[in-house]
Write a protein that holds these residues in place. Structure first.
Motif, PDB file in Angstrom:
ATOM      1  N   ARG A  72      41.412  50.227  54.728  1.00 61.92           N
ATOM      2  CA  ARG A  72      41.432  51.532  54.070  1.00 61.92           C
ATOM      3  C   ARG A  72      42.769  52.236  54.266  1.00 61.92           C
ATOM      4  N   ARG A  73      43.525  51.861  55.303  1.00 64.86           N
ATOM      5  CA  ARG A  73      44.831  52.490  55.547  1.00 64.86           C
ATOM      6  C   ARG A  73      45.849  52.072  54.492  1.00 64.86           C
ATOM      7  N   GLU A  74      45.590  51.003  53.788  1.00 60.36           N
ATOM      8  CA  GLU A  74      46.520  50.489  52.778  1.00 60.36           C
ATOM      9  C   GLU A  74      46.226  51.011  51.369  1.00 60.36           C
ATOM     10  N   LEU A  75      45.302  51.951  51.240  1.00 63.71           N
ATOM     11  CA  LEU A  75      44.906  52.416  49.911  1.00 63.71           C
ATOM     12  C   LEU A  75      46.047  53.075  49.140  1.00 63.71           C
ATOM     13  N   ARG A  76      46.888  53.821  49.805  1.00 65.07           N
ATOM     14  CA  ARG A  76      47.998  54.475  49.089  1.00 65.07           C
ATOM     15  C   ARG A  76      48.950  53.436  48.501  1.00 65.07           C
ATOM     16  N   ARG A  77      49.267  52.432  49.289  1.00 57.72           N
ATOM     17  CA  ARG A  77      50.144  51.363  48.801  1.00 57.72           C
ATOM     18  C   ARG A  77      49.445  50.587  47.679  1.00 57.72           C
ATOM     19  N   ALA A  78      48.164  50.363  47.832  1.00 61.65           N
ATOM     20  CA  ALA A  78      47.403  49.658  46.801  1.00 61.65           C
ATOM     21  C   ALA A  78      47.357  50.475  45.508  1.00 61.65           C
ATOM     22  N   ALA A  79      47.238  51.799  45.631  1.00 61.64           N
ATOM     23  CA  ALA A  79      47.241  52.664  44.447  1.00 61.64           C
ATOM     24  C   ALA A  79      48.572  52.582  43.718  1.00 61.64           C
ATOM     25  N   LEU A  80      49.658  52.540  44.472  1.00 57.50           N
ATOM     26  CA  LEU A  80      50.986  52.398  43.870  1.00 57.50           C
ATOM     27  C   LEU A  80      51.099  51.062  43.138  1.00 57.50           C
ATOM     28  N   ALA A  81      50.665  49.987  43.777  1.00 54.26           N
ATOM     29  CA  ALA A  81      50.736  48.658  43.156  1.00 54.26           C
ATOM     30  C   ALA A  81      49.895  48.600  41.887  1.00 54.26           C
ATOM     31  N   ALA A  82      48.681  49.131  41.948  1.00 62.02           N
ATOM     32  CA  ALA A  82      47.806  49.112  40.767  1.00 62.02           C
ATOM     33  C   ALA A  82      48.402  49.938  39.638  1.00 62.02           C
TER      34      ALA A  82
END
Length: 144
Positions: A72-82
């Motif tokens: 869950r800590r990687e959600l911001r980075r995942a949002a950027l990638a998506a």
């Protein structure tokens, strides 16, 4: 069901941001560019009736990607990638699509960047803060 709801919310946010930009400053630029090129406006009501529902699968793809993150800590980075996966093809399509000025391509690209990043970041934050409400038990193996 979670992916559908999150995707719909993403699409609503995306389209509201686009509408704000369109009525705030983009409409004038597009009208001027179309008039200067001697072309009609590509953004007709018929176009919007097709485009707006097409943004729902974009939102669902972003939601599915975010819901599939284990950390869950990687959600911001995942949002950027998506967001980049949605934004880059749209920008490339604008650049090679109709005969548009560089100014219109840049303007449209910047608005699309913010219109994809903001809903993705908001969705990531909701998922991070309300993890229990959105996520099933890790043992279920399902993110839908």
């Amino acid at each position: 069901m979670r992916i559908t709801v999150a995707g719909l919310l993403w699409a609503v946010a995306y389209n509201l941001l686009w509408a704000a930009a369109w009525f705030g400053f983009m409409r004038h630029e597009w009208h001027a560019a179309a008039e200067a090129a001697g072309q009609s406006m590509p953004w007709t009501p018929q176009f919007w009736l097709i485009w707006i529902p097409m943004t729902v699968p974009f939102g669902m793809a972003v939601a599915a990607y975010l819901l599939g993150r284990r950390d869950r800590r990687e959600l911001r980075r995942a949002a950027l990638a998506a967001s980049m996966v949605v934004w880059v093809p749209g920008t490339i399509g604008m650049a090679f699509g109709a005969a548009l000025t560089v100014g219109i391509i840049v303007l449209d690209s910047v608005v699309n960047l913010f219109a994809t990043l903001i809903p993705s970041a908001l969705l990531a934050e909701v998922l991070r803060r309300h993890e229990d409400a959105w996520l099933e038990d890790d043992h279920s193996g399902s993110a839908s």
